[in-house]
Design an enzyme around this catalytic site. Structure first.
Site, PDB file in Angstrom:
ATOM      1  N   TYR A  31       0.768  -1.227   0.093  1.00 51.19           N
ATOM      2  CA  TYR A  31       0.037  -0.164  -0.029  1.00 51.19           C
ATOM      3  C   TYR A  31       0.848   1.312   0.108  1.00 51.19           C
ATOM      4  O   TYR A  31       0.352   2.249   0.455  1.00 51.19           O
ATOM      5  CB  TYR A  31      -0.834   0.059   1.111  1.00 51.19           C
ATOM      6  CG  TYR A  31      -2.172  -0.761   1.028  1.00 51.19           C
ATOM      7  CD1 TYR A  31      -2.937  -0.903   0.014  1.00 51.19           C
ATOM      8  CD2 TYR A  31      -2.645  -1.597   2.130  1.00 51.19           C
ATOM      9  CE1 TYR A  31      -4.145  -1.441  -0.341  1.00 51.19           C
ATOM     10  CE2 TYR A  31      -3.930  -2.655   1.797  1.00 51.19           C
ATOM     11  CZ  TYR A  31      -4.495  -2.491   0.483  1.00 51.19           C
ATOM     12  OH  TYR A  31      -5.457  -3.042   0.688  1.00 51.19           O
ATOM     13  N   ASP A 134       4.797  -3.666  14.926  1.00 49.62           N
ATOM     14  CA  ASP A 134       5.641  -4.497  13.758  1.00 49.62           C
ATOM     15  C   ASP A 134       7.164  -4.052  14.164  1.00 49.62           C
ATOM     16  O   ASP A 134       7.928  -3.562  13.317  1.00 49.62           O
ATOM     17  CB  ASP A 134       5.292  -3.984  12.556  1.00 49.62           C
ATOM     18  CG  ASP A 134       6.007  -4.971  11.340  1.00 49.62           C
ATOM     19  OD1 ASP A 134       6.400  -6.092  11.735  1.00 49.62           O
ATOM     20  OD2 ASP A 134       5.922  -4.390  10.308  1.00 49.62           O
TER      21      ASP A 134
END
Length: 417
Positions: A31, A134
């Site tokens: 993305y 993350d």
């Protein structure tokens, strides 16, 4: 789920091109696309990150605004975002990352220097109620002068409004929608920790009591967070928040997950378990938990520290089941004795392994490390999230104040690329 069709190019937007020279396309993710560039007014090198997903853009922009005063978080110069266009974030340009540092190798005092900066950055995130979700070596970027900075907040969640300090049990908190633009507060810019009074530090019970409250508030207000998680692959290498094709083979088994969209639609406001990069994912996420908070970052931190100390990944799983199996083979069986309440994890009854009689243990996985180093990792890699050392506690751990002291930032060796 296929990524959205790109309807325009960053090169066609006059509000950007009148302020920045856009050079080359230096990376892509599911993305996002990232370009190197330079600010026309003063020649400052920048990275322009074009994000094609509304939710990821909103999270990253909000988190970076809140953390704008943190020395160990990548700096966002500005962003461009209109209702009918994708967001473009202008970031400081950094040429290297912690993954490259690890591959180059370093000395004992240097590892403490990197660790101290990592903890400081995570502390700034957590004290503001931001869970990154993350953390991995490629998401820690490194400047030419040795300053380490956390990047890629596309999967981050803001559990409370800016200004909440998770290290201060007297702070009040009010949940706020993560997609709202949250103005900076004075408290959000305070990154120092040296003057924290002893009596102000929270106990484990107090710390996780506050986190439980935040999770309840987050679930109450975040009713539209479905976390489709078709996020960028290994997406913040070299301060560009992307990775190049050259890195695909080395990292093909450590990419973030693409969640089952239909399943996520049923979460109805709870956090998704399909987040983060497999090698650094906490056990509760692997077992499908949607009721978690900052503690998942602490597990990731333990995995990053172990890799810094051994120069190789600790749990390089090839799939979810293999990932869990590797963890159990080292830490032992995940049962009620190891973590009271683990049997209530959504997928606990669906995944079973033969009982491990003689787990390998972290000591055996880190054979050339000092006992203090192994002990530090053990404080983070606990099955029970409430037992993991917090970032605030790590900052004051004796490991960082005893010989061999952390190398000053100015003396850290930084890879040339």
């Amino acid at each position: 789920m296929d990524p959205p069709t790109k309807s325009w190019s960053i090169h066609t937007r006059p509000e950007i091109t009148t302020k920045y020279s856009i050079f080359t396309h230096i990376g892509s993710g599911t993305y996002s696309d990232v370009y190197s560039g330079r600010r026309l007014s003063d020649g400052t090198p920048v990275a322009l990150k074009e994000i094609h997903d509304h939710q990821s853009a909103s999270r990253e922009i909000t988190a970076l605004r809140i953390l704008r005063g943190s020395e160990n978080v990548v700096f966002m110069h500005e962003f461009f975002w209109r209702e009918d266009e994708d967001a473009v974030i202008v970031l400081e340009f950094l040429k290297s990352d912690l993954g490259t540092v690890i591959r180059d190798g370093f000395g004992g005092g240097e590892v403490k220097g990197w660790m101290m900066q990592i903890v400081s950055g995570v502390y700034d995130c957590h004290r503001n109620g931001i869970v990154h979700r993350d953390l991995k070596p490629e998401n820690f970027l490194v400047s030419e002068n040795g300053v380490l900075k956390i990047a890629d907040f596309g999967q981050a969640r803001i559990l409370v409004k800016s200004g909440f300090d998770a290290t201060n049990h007297g702070s009040s908190s009010h949940s706020q929608h993560p997609h709202d633009v949250i103005p900076l507060s004075d408290n959000a810019n305070q990154t120092g920790y040296e003057n924290q009074d002893e009596e102000e530090r929270m106990t484990h019970d107090e710390y996780f009591r506050v986190l439980d409250e935040l999770k309840i508030q987050s679930h109450t207000y975040d009713t539209d967070d479905k976390d489709t998680n078709t996020h960028d692959g290994n997406n913040s290498c070299r301060a560009t928040c992307t990775t190049s094709d050259d890195d695909d083979d080395a990292w093909k088994n450590s990419l973030p997950y693409e969640a089952n969209e239909e399943r996520d639609e049923k979460l109805d406001g709870f956090l998704t378990s399909c987040v983060g990069t497999r090698w650094f994912r906490a056990p509760e996420l692997l077992y499908g938990s949607t009721n978690y908070g900052l503690e998942v970052d602490l597990w990731s931190l333990g995995c990053v520290f172990a890799e810094l100390l051994t120069l190789k990944p600790l749990f390089p799983g090839t799939g979810d089941i293999d990932q869990i199996s590797r963890i159990i083979s080292v830490l032992g069986n995940l049962d009620e004795e190891a973590w009271s309440g683990c049997s209530k994890l959504p997928d606990y009854a669906r995944i079973s392994f033969n009982k491990v009689e003689n787990p390998i243990g972290l000591d055996a996985c880190m054979p050339n490390c000092l006992q203090d180093e192994v002990s530090l990792v053990k404080r983070l890699l606990c099955y029970d999230p409430a037992q993991r050392a917090t970032a605030a506690e790590l900052l004051h751990d004796k490991y960082f104040s005893e010989e061999q002291l952390p190398v000053p930032i100015s003396q850290l060796r930084v890879p040339s690329t």
